[in-house]
Design an enzyme around this catalytic site. Structure first.
Site: not given
Ligand SMILES: *Cc1c(COP(=O)(O)O)cnc(C)c1O
Length: 501
Positions: A113
């Site tokens: 993120k």
């Molecule tokens: C947010 C997240 C995901 C999922 O990502 P999306 O963009 O919501 O599909 C997968 N793995 C981790 C560790 C995340 O923080």
């Protein structure tokens, strides 16, 4: 480049407006009016360039009302070396036999993120400045674990903004919670919600599109925006790392120019894999977009049948950031699959809210099946993927990336496709030390604080633990509130009414 709402394609706004608004008042998501083209050949001069330089070339195609030098400022600032522990920012590692892993967790919160949430606040403050916005921006975020912390870090003490993060009480890992409830900063608040991620996300979406609340906030000098991947400003930085990975693979001699590769993406809200879809549409040579899910495999079923059916039990898993039954960003894909027919999107979304299910047919379904491949991993399969990868490749995966690894193996088995493949690693294993240690050591650790396990994991995996996780256990808990899912509006108002500290 203008942006339109997926639920009203005649509603057009600039990229700065789209980023400030986060979501359209009709409930739709903003998408670029047209997807620009960027053949990889055009980026060959950037083969030796830094991540930051590559980023500017891609961002400027989408964020056309930002000056290129402003975008350069944003990328230099977001991806600076005291923020990211790898100078390559999103390094690609060769795991052998055609598999490459891109580590997207070298940022301040050790999950992918950060790739977007370190830069979104810069886009937003710049938009506030350039558009003469005089309201304060109130960022609301619902988190399945990682968005919350990354958004808090990104927006902490950013002038002109305040941020309120809701996390599901039943949803996040111990370490993820600890990261959030110890967050420092004068413009922010964190609150638990009794419920799961879908409850939390629906609550936040409801608040965003509530005209009465919007009015009340306006009177107090605020307007809402979103730090979730419904905000275009979070999607667009994610397109960058797919291009960057391809350039790295070229540079490392792993592929020839123009050669198609597969990508495997551990998926929850469909933001990350949607960025891969946009990259493919723009001309990046991607073959299959492999969508990996856990026991909440709505998306696997959707990709295999065209039927999206959320009417099922929500299952908490080892990969909490993927515990999602309503994947918001799918709406952007639906808009494209429907040939940009907003009425069709409205219809599908209505079916989903009213009946919990909708189905694609004809051309839309054919496209879905040809672009994507879906699979999922059970809890046991996830643990086994962590152990096998540790034993056979000497590489330690977090549970989310392990889901991707399992699905990659299934994909190869089922299709025999041996193309070079990029596995997107979305979190550091150090964010889930207990589960990872349980998977790779017989018997596993017991009765200990997760923070103590970090040291043990560092030893077992012979990798350095991310510095930001190191000092966590000595931090003071600053946020203890938890509210009911019907009390989120009140939580917003009391945050607004509380004096800024
Ligand atoms: C947010 C997240 C995901 C999922 O990502 P999306 O963009 O919501 O599909 C997968 N793995 C981790 C560790 C995340 O923080």
């Amino acid at each position: 480049m203008q942006y339109v709402s997926t639920r009203n394609a005649t509603y057009r706004v600039s990229s700065m407006e789209a980023i400030k608004l986060g979501i359209s008042m009709d409930g739709g998501l903003f998408v670029p009016e047209e997807i620009p083209s960027l053949p990889i050949e055009k980026l060959m001069p950037l083969l030796q360039s830094s991540y930051q330089e590559r980023a500017v070339e891609i961002l400027k195609l989408f964020l056309t009302d930002y000056a290129p030098e402003d975008l350069k400022f944003c990328t230099d600032q977001a991806y600076r070396s005291d923020n990211f522990s790898s100078p390559r920012i999103a390094p690609v590692k060769n795991l052998g036999s055609g598999l490459h892993v891109q580590e997207l967790w070298h940022g301040p919160t050790a999950a992918f993120k950060d790739m977007a949430l370190q830069i979104l606040p810069l886009f937003l403050t710049m938009a506030i400045e350039k558009t003469g916005e005089n309201s304060q921006i109130l960022i609301l975020a619902a988190t399945s674990g990682d968005t919350g912390k990354a958004a808090l870090e990104g927006f902490k003490d950013v002038p002109g903004t305040r941020i309120l993060v809701f996390y599901p009480q039943e949803g996040v890992s111990a370490l993820q919670r600890l990261q959030m409830i110890t967050q420092e900063g004068g413009n922010l608040k964190v609150s638990g919600v009794y419920g799961n991620f879908d409850d939390t996300q629906s609550g936040v979406k409801g608040i965003f599109t509530d005209p009465v609340l919007k009015q009340e906030l306006a009177q107090k000098g605020y307007r809402f925006s979103s730090a979730n991947s419904i905000n275009w400003g979070r999607l667009v930085p994610q397109i960058v790392y797919y291009y960057s990975a391809y350039l790295d693979l070229l540079q490392q001699g792993s592929i020839e120019l123009g050669e198609e590769i597969n990508v495997v993406v551990p998926t929850g809200n469909f933001g990350n894999i949607l960025a891969a879809y946009y990259a493919k549409k723009m001309g990046l040579p991607l073959h299959k977009l492999i969508c990996a899910s856990n026991d909440n495999h709505v998306l696997t079923d959707f990709i295999r049948t065209g039927i999206y059916d959320r009417r099922r039990q929500f299952v908490p898993t080892l990969s909490p950031s993927m515990d999602i039954l309503i994947s918001s960003n799918l709406e952007r894909l639906l808009f494209e699959l429907a040939g940009r027919d907003d009425a069709q999107v409205v219809h599908w979304m209505h079916e989903l809210t009213e009946h919990g299910v909708y189905g694609l047919e004809g051309e839309a379904l054919e496209q879905l099946v040809s672009l994507f491949w879906g699979g999922y991993a059970t809890e046991d399969e996830t643990r086994r993927a962590i152990r096998n990868t540790y034993e056979t490749r000497g590489y330690t995966l977090d549970p989310h990336t392990a889901v991707g690894m399992h699905v990659y193996d299934r994909y190869k088995e089922e299709t025999g496709d041996e193309r070079q493949t990029l596995l997107i690693s979305t979190a550091s294993p150090f964010k889930f030390p207990k589960d990872v240690l349980l998977a790779i050591t017989a018997g596993g650790p017991n009765n200990r604080e997760e923070t103590d396990l970090l040291v043990e994991l560092a030893k077992v995996s012979s990798t350095d633990m991310p510095a930001p996780l190191l000092g966590l256990k000595d931090k003071e808990v600053l946020h203890r509130e938890v509210c009911g899912k019907d009390e989120m509006r009140q939580a917003v108002m009391s945050f607004i009414n509380a004096k800024e500290e």
